[in-house]
Motif scaffolding. Sequence first.
Motif, PDB file in Angstrom:
ATOM      1  N   GLU A 154       0.810  -1.211   0.000  1.00 24.71           N
ATOM      2  CA  GLU A 154       0.000   0.000   0.000  1.00 24.71           C
ATOM      3  C   GLU A 154       0.854   1.276   0.000  1.00 24.71           C
ATOM      4  O   GLU A 154       0.335   2.381   0.055  1.00 24.71           O
ATOM      5  CB  GLU A 154      -0.930   0.014   1.213  1.00 24.71           C
ATOM      6  N   GLY A 155       2.176   1.108  -0.044  1.00 28.27           N
ATOM      7  CA  GLY A 155       3.069   2.251  -0.069  1.00 28.27           C
ATOM      8  C   GLY A 155       3.414   2.803   1.292  1.00 28.27           C
ATOM      9  O   GLY A 155       4.037   3.863   1.391  1.00 28.27           O
ATOM     10  N   LYS A 156       3.032   2.082   2.376  1.00 29.40           N
ATOM     11  CA  LYS A 156       3.347   2.526   3.724  1.00 29.40           C
ATOM     12  C   LYS A 156       4.713   1.993   4.140  1.00 29.40           C
ATOM     13  O   LYS A 156       5.105   0.888   3.762  1.00 29.40           O
ATOM     14  CB  LYS A 156       2.278   2.059   4.704  1.00 29.40           C
ATOM     15  N   VAL A 157       5.427   2.810   4.953  1.00 28.55           N
ATOM     16  CA  VAL A 157       6.776   2.425   5.380  1.00 28.55           C
ATOM     17  C   VAL A 157       6.723   1.289   6.392  1.00 28.55           C
ATOM     18  O   VAL A 157       6.051   1.386   7.421  1.00 28.55           O
ATOM     19  CB  VAL A 157       7.518   3.634   5.992  1.00 28.55           C
ATOM     20  N   VAL A 158       7.415   0.203   6.080  1.00 26.75           N
ATOM     21  CA  VAL A 158       7.521  -0.944   6.986  1.00 26.75           C
ATOM     22  C   VAL A 158       8.839  -0.874   7.757  1.00 26.75           C
ATOM     23  O   VAL A 158       8.883  -1.070   8.969  1.00 26.75           O
ATOM     24  CB  VAL A 158       7.441  -2.265   6.195  1.00 26.75           C
TER      25      VAL A 158
END
Length: 506
Positions: free
Chosen positions: A248-252
Amino acid sequence: MGLTEDQLQKILVQIDQVIELIQEKDLEGYELVEMVSRTYKESVKNLMHYAAFRSFDARKMQKGLKQLGLTRLANSEGNILGSLLKLKLIVHSLMGMPPDLAEDRILGIGAGAKLLKKHTNKLFGKSKRSRRVRIMVTQPTEAAENYGLVLEMVKNGMDCARINCAHDSPEVWSAIIRNVRKAALECNTTVKVAMDLSGAKVRTGKIELGYHKKKKKKRKEFLRLNKGDVLVVTGRSDVAVEATLDHEGKVVVPAEVSCVPPQIIQRVETGAPILFDDGKIEGKVVSVGADSFRVEITRAGEGGSKLKGEKGINFPTLDLGISGLTEKDRQNLKFVVENADIVNYSYVNNAEDVNELYVELERLGAGVNLGVILKIETKLAYQNLINILIMAMQRKRIGIMIARGDLALEVGWKSMGMVQEGILSFSSAAHVPVVWATQVLEGLAKKGMPSRSEITDITSSVQAECVMLNKGPHIGEAISFLNEVLINVESSHNKREIMLPKMEWK
């Protein structure tokens, strides 16, 4: 409206209080006078006198003096005790009292300005140009091979050529110096060579992230950071990792970059503000580990900001315990001593840093004619300015540079005007020439067009003894423009004092 005798008496009491403070400093400062070069014996006394004067709240006295049409001492730092004693004499006369002045060995009115001029000439050489303020110009790599470029700089008004030891090599530096010396000889003028030591600057490590997906032959050499991102700063050498994102393009996993020198991590504190790349990216330290710390990005450009390798990192509220000469500085200093006229010392924080440089200069056999310019670019350096000046006075050719870029980040933009004023005032009290530096005519030098604020800035720069220009494709034009503006401004300004030439109206 004149003042009553009671008001005059109050002013006289205030003048006496300040003179008493200064005379106490005279007794305390005997060892300091013995410590400095003979060139600065009178100057160090005046500096201590001015420091005593500035410890006194003179605003009420200044308002009273204004009503009498007398000097308010705002521009009297060059000979403060002499100015106060003259005031005392005048107020006594207004009250119909005998002067009753103690015999003091003091600098006469104007003597401070003469000493400053003398010391400026010692550092930069006597100028053959029709202006007081000198022009220092940062040399590009091209100056090593393009003699015509250097000759144009000298013809347009360059008085001092600056070489930054953070860039290029001794071979390039030597070629630049040869061209500068040759051009000065051809133009029958004096052009000093100043060389910057890099100093103990905190920077990001190298960033090499492999090849661009679309530009397979070009390495990606930056991290893109957005407001709200977390960045891990580590002491491990040359670590640079992009953030890992989910589908989803969120930073992991946050991005990671190294810092130099790594030992600063031990001094970082949670909650401390942090600035990257001259303040283009701002953040806050949210946690500190054994060999790294995490930063929450609180300000970045719209669409994200690029953080590249070897860019400056500033911690405005922290003393990181690093200063003095780096090993690279020591190596470069050998070349500077043998080839340059002036050494510019970066990231000076205290008198001990100055002493460390002087010890190394003595070890290398540097002559007394080598000038030293101390760059004030940290909050700590500003707080220690008086002690830095006193230690510097052991040599006879010294100067102070207001390195406004890093200094503004350290003290805050709101305080920068006051800090700049303080450096100018105390340096003037010490009769030490000042270099006005950072982003002067930056738009003109790089893009060929100055901004309105840049014009205002160079009008203010006449308060100093030298103005520094950085390199750019239009540097010749920038030097010529600055030369003309300085000549024009000096006709109506003597440092901070506004002069009033005859004006004719159509």
